[in-house]
Design a protein around this motif. Sequence first.
Motif, PDB file in Angstrom:
ATOM      1  N   ASP A 168       8.649   4.468   7.557  1.00 38.79           N
ATOM      2  CA  ASP A 168       9.091   5.327   6.463  1.00 38.79           C
ATOM      3  C   ASP A 168      10.422   6.016   6.741  1.00 38.79           C
ATOM      4  O   ASP A 168      10.899   6.798   5.930  1.00 38.79           O
ATOM      5  CB  ASP A 168       8.019   6.388   6.172  1.00 38.79           C
ATOM      6  N   PRO A 173      10.146  10.279  -0.530  1.00 45.57           N
ATOM      7  CA  PRO A 173       8.688  10.443  -0.533  1.00 45.57           C
ATOM      8  C   PRO A 173       7.943   9.439  -1.406  1.00 45.57           C
ATOM      9  O   PRO A 173       6.843   9.005  -1.050  1.00 45.57           O
ATOM     10  CB  PRO A 173       8.492  11.877  -1.042  1.00 45.57           C
ATOM     11  N   VAL A 174       8.524   9.076  -2.551  1.00 45.34           N
ATOM     12  CA  VAL A 174       7.845   8.143  -3.447  1.00 45.34           C
ATOM     13  C   VAL A 174       7.745   6.761  -2.806  1.00 45.34           C
ATOM     14  O   VAL A 174       6.678   6.136  -2.782  1.00 45.34           O
ATOM     15  CB  VAL A 174       8.561   8.057  -4.805  1.00 45.34           C
ATOM     16  N   THR A 176       7.995   6.096   0.328  1.00 40.37           N
ATOM     17  CA  THR A 176       7.121   6.216   1.496  1.00 40.37           C
ATOM     18  C   THR A 176       5.659   6.059   1.093  1.00 40.37           C
ATOM     19  O   THR A 176       4.878   5.369   1.769  1.00 40.37           O
ATOM     20  CB  THR A 176       7.332   7.569   2.187  1.00 40.37           C
ATOM     21  N   ALA A 177       5.286   6.663  -0.040  1.00 36.80           N
ATOM     22  CA  ALA A 177       3.913   6.545  -0.536  1.00 36.80           C
ATOM     23  C   ALA A 177       3.597   5.103  -0.916  1.00 36.80           C
ATOM     24  O   ALA A 177       2.509   4.589  -0.614  1.00 36.80           O
ATOM     25  CB  ALA A 177       3.698   7.474  -1.734  1.00 36.80           C
ATOM     26  N   GLY A 180       3.110   3.112   2.244  1.00 37.33           N
ATOM     27  CA  GLY A 180       1.807   3.411   2.829  1.00 37.33           C
ATOM     28  C   GLY A 180       0.686   2.668   2.123  1.00 37.33           C
ATOM     29  O   GLY A 180      -0.226   2.134   2.771  1.00 37.33           O
ATOM     30  N   GLU A 181       0.754   2.611   0.792  1.00 38.08           N
ATOM     31  CA  GLU A 181      -0.263   1.890   0.040  1.00 38.08           C
ATOM     32  C   GLU A 181      -0.190   0.391   0.320  1.00 38.08           C
ATOM     33  O   GLU A 181      -1.222  -0.292   0.397  1.00 38.08           O
ATOM     34  CB  GLU A 181      -0.096   2.145  -1.459  1.00 38.08           C
ATOM     35  N   ASP A 200       6.009  11.281   9.135  1.00 40.65           N
ATOM     36  CA  ASP A 200       5.652  11.705   7.787  1.00 40.65           C
ATOM     37  C   ASP A 200       4.234  12.269   7.765  1.00 40.65           C
ATOM     38  O   ASP A 200       3.260  11.559   8.023  1.00 40.65           O
ATOM     39  CB  ASP A 200       5.764  10.522   6.818  1.00 40.65           C
ATOM     40  N   ASN A 202       2.430  13.433   5.219  1.00 44.42           N
ATOM     41  CA  ASN A 202       1.566  12.949   4.144  1.00 44.42           C
ATOM     42  C   ASN A 202       0.968  11.594   4.512  1.00 44.42           C
ATOM     43  O   ASN A 202      -0.212  11.335   4.248  1.00 44.42           O
ATOM     44  CB  ASN A 202       2.351  12.836   2.837  1.00 44.42           C
ATOM     45  N   THR A 203       1.781  10.728   5.139  1.00 43.25           N
ATOM     46  CA  THR A 203       1.260   9.448   5.607  1.00 43.25           C
ATOM     47  C   THR A 203       0.124   9.665   6.600  1.00 43.25           C
ATOM     48  O   THR A 203      -0.929   9.021   6.521  1.00 43.25           O
ATOM     49  CB  THR A 203       2.378   8.617   6.260  1.00 43.25           C
ATOM     50  N   THR A 206      -3.176  10.814   4.913  1.00 42.56           N
ATOM     51  CA  THR A 206      -3.824   9.995   3.899  1.00 42.56           C
ATOM     52  C   THR A 206      -4.088   8.547   4.311  1.00 42.56           C
ATOM     53  O   THR A 206      -5.020   7.929   3.807  1.00 42.56           O
ATOM     54  CB  THR A 206      -2.972   9.964   2.616  1.00 42.56           C
ATOM     55  N   LEU A 207      -3.265   7.984   5.207  1.00 43.69           N
ATOM     56  CA  LEU A 207      -3.335   6.545   5.463  1.00 43.69           C
ATOM     57  C   LEU A 207      -4.299   6.123   6.565  1.00 43.69           C
ATOM     58  O   LEU A 207      -5.094   5.199   6.377  1.00 43.69           O
ATOM     59  CB  LEU A 207      -1.930   6.007   5.764  1.00 43.69           C
TER      60      LEU A 207
END
Length: 278
Positions: A168, A173-174, A176-177, A180-181, A200, A202-203, A206-207
């Motif tokens: 990332d 951020p978008v 990166t999300a 991750g998905e 990151d 958030n990664t 959540t991941l």
Amino acid sequence: MGVAVEIDGLTKSFGAQTVWSDVSFTLPAGEISVLLGPSGTGKSVFLKTLVGLFRPDRGTIHIDGEEITSLHERELYRVRRRLGVLFQDGALFGSMNLYDNIAFPLREHTRKTEAEIRAIVNDRLDLVGMSGDGEKFPGEISGGMRKRAGLARALVLDPELILCDEPDSGLDPVRTAFLGELIAELNRTTGATFLIVTHDINTAKTLPDHIGMLYLRRLVAFAPREEILASDDPVLRQFLAADMDGPIGMAEEKDAVGNGKGETLPEEQYRGEHREDA
């Protein structure tokens, strides 16, 4: 399917400088793990040690039960064919289009025909959402697309272990999300084991199935994500909260660890008190 990676007592130094020492944990087969840590804690060195590009000073690495730190180069070459690596910048050849970049490992390491290679490359481009982009050159696409192309190349040999070094980095951020998905979907469809180095938060939240963290030349923890997110360890709490108040400072040599009484402990004492938990 993915393979388990057992790391025991791993220590690496460059000259008199210890990068990290006595690192032990196991990457569960077929799951996604994330490795966190402040800048300069040797996370990229750790990945390169797992690949065999660096030899550890002490300790062992077992990939699917095979100890690799003492293997000769030819034997390492065989093991590396089971791995896929995504470097920070994608590590694409600027003189090749994306198709030829992704085809490169197949042409170098297999005896597949060009028709077979074409089918595999087009499939991997489709997996990362880049169907029809094979004729483009790295300099003609965005950083996010280069990361996805690098991931497609990492997948062409059907690796059982995929190592991602800050995938990332440089992404908003978008994107990166989205990346991750994509990694989560690849994990579901391929069953490969993933180890991802990232900054990151958030990664990290959540991941992964598991989270580890390097700090002050040691492994702070490696555990299931929910356990790490609920931890009261001051280093983990500060890092995951992106908080300036805590043991992690601007420069590692000034870092100290709070003892919960408004005081700080030197690195040596912290390491001694927490060694059994690492």
